[in-house]
Write a protein that holds these residues in place. Sequence first.
Motif, PDB file in Angstrom:
ATOM      1  N   GLU A   1      30.403  12.627  -0.845  1.00 51.57           N
ATOM      2  CA  GLU A   1      29.109  11.397  -1.006  1.00 51.57           C
ATOM      3  C   GLU A   1      28.984  10.218  -1.004  1.00 51.57           C
ATOM      4  OE1 GLU A   1      29.424  15.691   2.073  1.00 51.57           O
ATOM      5  OE2 GLU A   1      28.997  14.495  -0.684  1.00 51.57           O
ATOM      6  N   GLY A   2      28.880  10.665  -2.434  1.00 52.25           N
ATOM      7  CA  GLY A   2      28.336   9.775  -3.832  1.00 52.25           C
ATOM      8  C   GLY A   2      29.013   8.507  -3.808  1.00 52.25           C
ATOM      9  N   PHE A   3      29.901   8.419  -3.651  1.00 54.13           N
ATOM     10  CA  PHE A   3      30.574   7.506  -3.789  1.00 54.13           C
ATOM     11  C   PHE A   3      31.758   6.584  -2.575  1.00 54.13           C
ATOM     12  CE2 PHE A   3      34.938   5.236  -4.714  1.00 54.13           C
ATOM     13  CZ  PHE A   3      35.254   4.416  -5.396  1.00 54.13           C
ATOM     14  N   GLN A   4      32.561   5.497  -2.129  1.00 53.43           N
ATOM     15  CA  GLN A   4      32.312   5.216  -0.854  1.00 53.43           C
ATOM     16  C   GLN A   4      33.241   3.791  -1.799  1.00 53.43           C
ATOM     17  OE1 GLN A   4      29.863   4.401   2.363  1.00 53.43           O
ATOM     18  NE2 GLN A   4      31.329   3.533   3.716  1.00 53.43           N
ATOM     19  N   TRP A   5      34.369   3.666  -1.292  1.00 55.36           N
ATOM     20  CA  TRP A   5      35.580   2.076  -1.565  1.00 55.36           C
ATOM     21  C   TRP A   5      34.480   1.173  -0.694  1.00 55.36           C
ATOM     22  CZ3 TRP A   5      38.045   1.867  -5.711  1.00 55.36           C
ATOM     23  CH2 TRP A   5      37.953   2.555  -6.567  1.00 55.36           C
ATOM     24  N   ILE A   6      34.351   0.058  -0.919  1.00 54.73           N
ATOM     25  CA  ILE A   6      34.158  -1.008  -0.156  1.00 54.73           C
ATOM     26  C   ILE A   6      35.067  -1.573  -0.143  1.00 54.73           C
ATOM     27  CG2 ILE A   6      33.402  -3.254   0.175  1.00 54.73           C
ATOM     28  CD1 ILE A   6      30.910  -2.240  -1.708  1.00 54.73           C
ATOM     29  N   ASP A   7      36.556  -2.073  -0.667  1.00 54.75           N
ATOM     30  CA  ASP A   7      37.532  -2.702  -0.894  1.00 54.75           C
ATOM     31  C   ASP A   7      38.943  -2.177  -2.163  1.00 54.75           C
ATOM     32  OD1 ASP A   7      40.525  -3.805  -0.380  1.00 54.75           O
ATOM     33  OD2 ASP A   7      40.103  -5.204  -1.351  1.00 54.75           O
ATOM     34  N   CYS A   8      39.619  -1.149  -1.827  1.00 55.15           N
ATOM     35  CA  CYS A   8      40.267  -0.564  -3.592  1.00 55.15           C
ATOM     36  C   CYS A   8      41.767  -1.235  -3.263  1.00 55.15           C
ATOM     37  CB  CYS A   8      40.800   1.106  -3.578  1.00 55.15           C
ATOM     38  SG  CYS A   8      40.974   1.834  -2.029  1.00 55.15           S
ATOM     39  N   SER A   9      41.854  -1.856  -2.585  1.00 54.04           N
ATOM     40  CA  SER A   9      43.618  -2.133  -1.445  1.00 54.04           C
ATOM     41  C   SER A   9      44.135  -3.930  -2.059  1.00 54.04           C
ATOM     42  CB  SER A   9      44.089  -2.588   0.053  1.00 54.04           C
ATOM     43  OG  SER A   9      43.378  -3.178  -0.169  1.00 54.04           O
ATOM     44  N   ASP A  10      43.171  -4.893  -2.892  1.00 53.25           N
ATOM     45  CA  ASP A  10      42.693  -5.776  -3.157  1.00 53.25           C
ATOM     46  C   ASP A  10      44.744  -6.170  -5.011  1.00 53.25           C
ATOM     47  OD1 ASP A  10      43.297  -8.830  -3.938  1.00 53.25           O
ATOM     48  OD2 ASP A  10      41.137  -8.771  -4.154  1.00 53.25           O
ATOM     49  N   ASN A  11      45.405  -5.438  -4.536  1.00 52.75           N
ATOM     50  CA  ASN A  11      45.951  -5.315  -6.239  1.00 52.75           C
ATOM     51  C   ASN A  11      46.113  -6.942  -7.175  1.00 52.75           C
ATOM     52  OD1 ASN A  11      47.833  -5.503  -3.939  1.00 52.75           O
ATOM     53  ND2 ASN A  11      48.926  -5.115  -4.947  1.00 52.75           N
ATOM     54  N   ASN A  12      46.268  -7.559  -6.008  1.00 51.71           N
ATOM     55  CA  ASN A  12      46.958  -8.835  -6.262  1.00 51.71           C
ATOM     56  C   ASN A  12      45.712  -9.641  -7.305  1.00 51.71           C
ATOM     57  OD1 ASN A  12      49.291  -9.399  -4.647  1.00 51.71           O
ATOM     58  ND2 ASN A  12      47.763  -9.888  -2.809  1.00 51.71           N
ATOM     59  N   HIS A  13      45.065  -9.074  -6.922  1.00 51.86           N
ATOM     60  CA  HIS A  13      43.531  -9.734  -7.525  1.00 51.86           C
ATOM     61  C   HIS A  13      43.489  -8.636  -8.898  1.00 51.86           C
ATOM     62  CE1 HIS A  13      42.898 -12.679  -3.660  1.00 51.86           C
ATOM     63  NE2 HIS A  13      43.638 -13.631  -5.336  1.00 51.86           N
ATOM     64  N   SER A  14      43.762  -7.689  -8.123  1.00 46.61           N
ATOM     65  CA  SER A  14      43.061  -6.627 -10.048  1.00 46.61           C
ATOM     66  C   SER A  14      42.272  -6.559  -9.522  1.00 46.61           C
ATOM     67  CB  SER A  14      43.406  -6.776 -11.212  1.00 46.61           C
ATOM     68  OG  SER A  14      45.411  -6.597 -11.285  1.00 46.61           O
ATOM     69  N   VAL A  15      41.470  -6.306  -7.953  1.00 45.11           N
ATOM     70  CA  VAL A  15      39.817  -6.272  -8.042  1.00 45.11           C
ATOM     71  C   VAL A  15      40.140  -4.673  -7.218  1.00 45.11           C
ATOM     72  CG1 VAL A  15      37.924  -7.286  -7.196  1.00 45.11           C
ATOM     73  CG2 VAL A  15      39.175  -8.482  -8.272  1.00 45.11           C
ATOM     74  N   VAL A  16      38.503  -3.931  -7.521  1.00 42.34           N
ATOM     75  CA  VAL A  16      37.965  -3.188  -6.759  1.00 42.34           C
ATOM     76  C   VAL A  16      36.299  -3.444  -6.807  1.00 42.34           C
ATOM     77  CG1 VAL A  16      39.627  -1.764  -7.619  1.00 42.34           C
ATOM     78  CG2 VAL A  16      38.069  -1.991  -8.662  1.00 42.34           C
ATOM     79  N   SER A  17      36.139  -2.923  -4.887  1.00 47.39           N
ATOM     80  CA  SER A  17      34.234  -2.415  -5.567  1.00 47.39           C
ATOM     81  C   SER A  17      34.435  -1.802  -4.518  1.00 47.39           C
ATOM     82  CB  SER A  17      34.520  -4.046  -4.232  1.00 47.39           C
ATOM     83  OG  SER A  17      34.816  -3.487  -3.016  1.00 47.39           O
ATOM     84  N   PHE A  18      33.623  -0.503  -4.554  1.00 44.49           N
ATOM     85  CA  PHE A  18      32.725  -0.059  -4.213  1.00 44.49           C
ATOM     86  C   PHE A  18      31.334   0.142  -4.553  1.00 44.49           C
ATOM     87  CE2 PHE A  18      33.662   0.646  -8.913  1.00 44.49           C
ATOM     88  CZ  PHE A  18      33.055   1.016  -8.907  1.00 44.49           C
TER      89      PHE A  18
END
Length: 456
Positions: A329-346
């Motif tokens: 419950e302490g972690f949730q991805w917003i977006d982990c699939s934007d590998n083209n820009h090497s960006v993750v958000s959570f």
Amino acid sequence: FDGSWGYQVTGFFAPTSRYGNAEDFMYFVDKCHENGIGVIVDWVPGHFPKDGHGLAFFDGTHLYEHPDPRKGEHKQWGTLVFDYGRNEVRNFLVSNALFWFEKYHIDGFRVDAVASMVYLNYLRPDGEWVANQYGGVEYIEAADFLRQVNHLIFGYYPGTLCIAEESTAWPMVTWPTYVGGLGFNLKWNMGWMHDMLDYFEMDPWFRQFHQNNVTFSIWYHHSENYMLALSHDEVVHCKSNMLGKMPGDDWQKFANVRALFAYMFTHPGKKTMFMGMEFPQWGEWDVWGDLEWHLLQHDAHQGMKRFFRDVNHLYSSQPALYEQDCNEEGFQWIDCSDNNHSVVSFIRRAKDEKEFVVAVCNFTPQPHSHYRIGVPEPGFYTEIFNSDAGNYGGSNMGNLGGKWTDDWFFHSYQQSLDLCLPPLGILVLKLDKEKTLAVMQQSQETETETETVSEG
């Protein structure tokens, strides 16, 4: 043997006299406690040296070590292994562990090389190890000993730490002993360490093909109570220190180090780093030399010192970053699939689910002036941390203190933020509930006044 960094122990009940006597260490621990500093001791029950003045062949027989060299010797290390099946040996080690807590008032143990204890075939080729009574590779007596010592430590000294340096997939390392676990309360996450160092050593262009290095640890982070560790083992033996591992020019090297540690501090798990990383120094750690303190005369290293000061404050001031480290419950991805820009958000959440922070990580030197992410609630999100701040030596790109959400559906959320992502930068944002509420109330009052005027 100084060259072992203290891992070949002959005197189990006191620190080396090269730094003072036992009473001096007690005084040191007391002073640390007076200043709010805990003391964790590296405990080595996994092996011991063959020195004649140590425990080897103590009475002319195999008293402490197992008599069968297939179980009683680590040939690659040149050391002997305790005979964990003997009650007397286990009692010696248990009494040694309790002694450090009772007499020195330490706050915890980091137990070295747990994998070498619980596997009979650890660093042993075929033909040079012997299976257990069930034909397996598990050293059952060693695992039972670890359960025994952890059970007693937490029974006598609740609230202390017992941290396992365990580098394999041995199950339930940090589960309680009464359900069959080894009883530690933290385990080093060696997988995260290897994945992240491999990732950051790459040229940023290639990182788009290795997004899994960043995201994989979230699949298993809740299976144990993990500690993220960047230790002495990663800055010795020609591996280079953190700066030297990073690609690019000097500016990019420092930015990469900031990005690595900012991601570490926002990722689930407790944190461990080795001395010298906080400036950071260029040279490897040298057991015979001093840290490169002179580097602090340079602005870039002073900026890194300020970075670590602020990221520690961020961590300690935001319950969302530590309260639910080991819960899904302490972690949730917003977006982990934007590998083209090497960006993750959570999102990281505290026990109070309404208390959360949003982290956005850009792992390339390419900034993005309009990068949109979905967020769970509308309002004003304050930028509470930016690893690219000019105060740290960064390019000072950011979001001018924060951003209002747009009513724009994105990432499965009704609201979203249009952000400026700095190069090799980590942003941490938090919903400013007071500012949001004040503006919403003002907006409602304005609408009411407008309706009144219209009716008049």
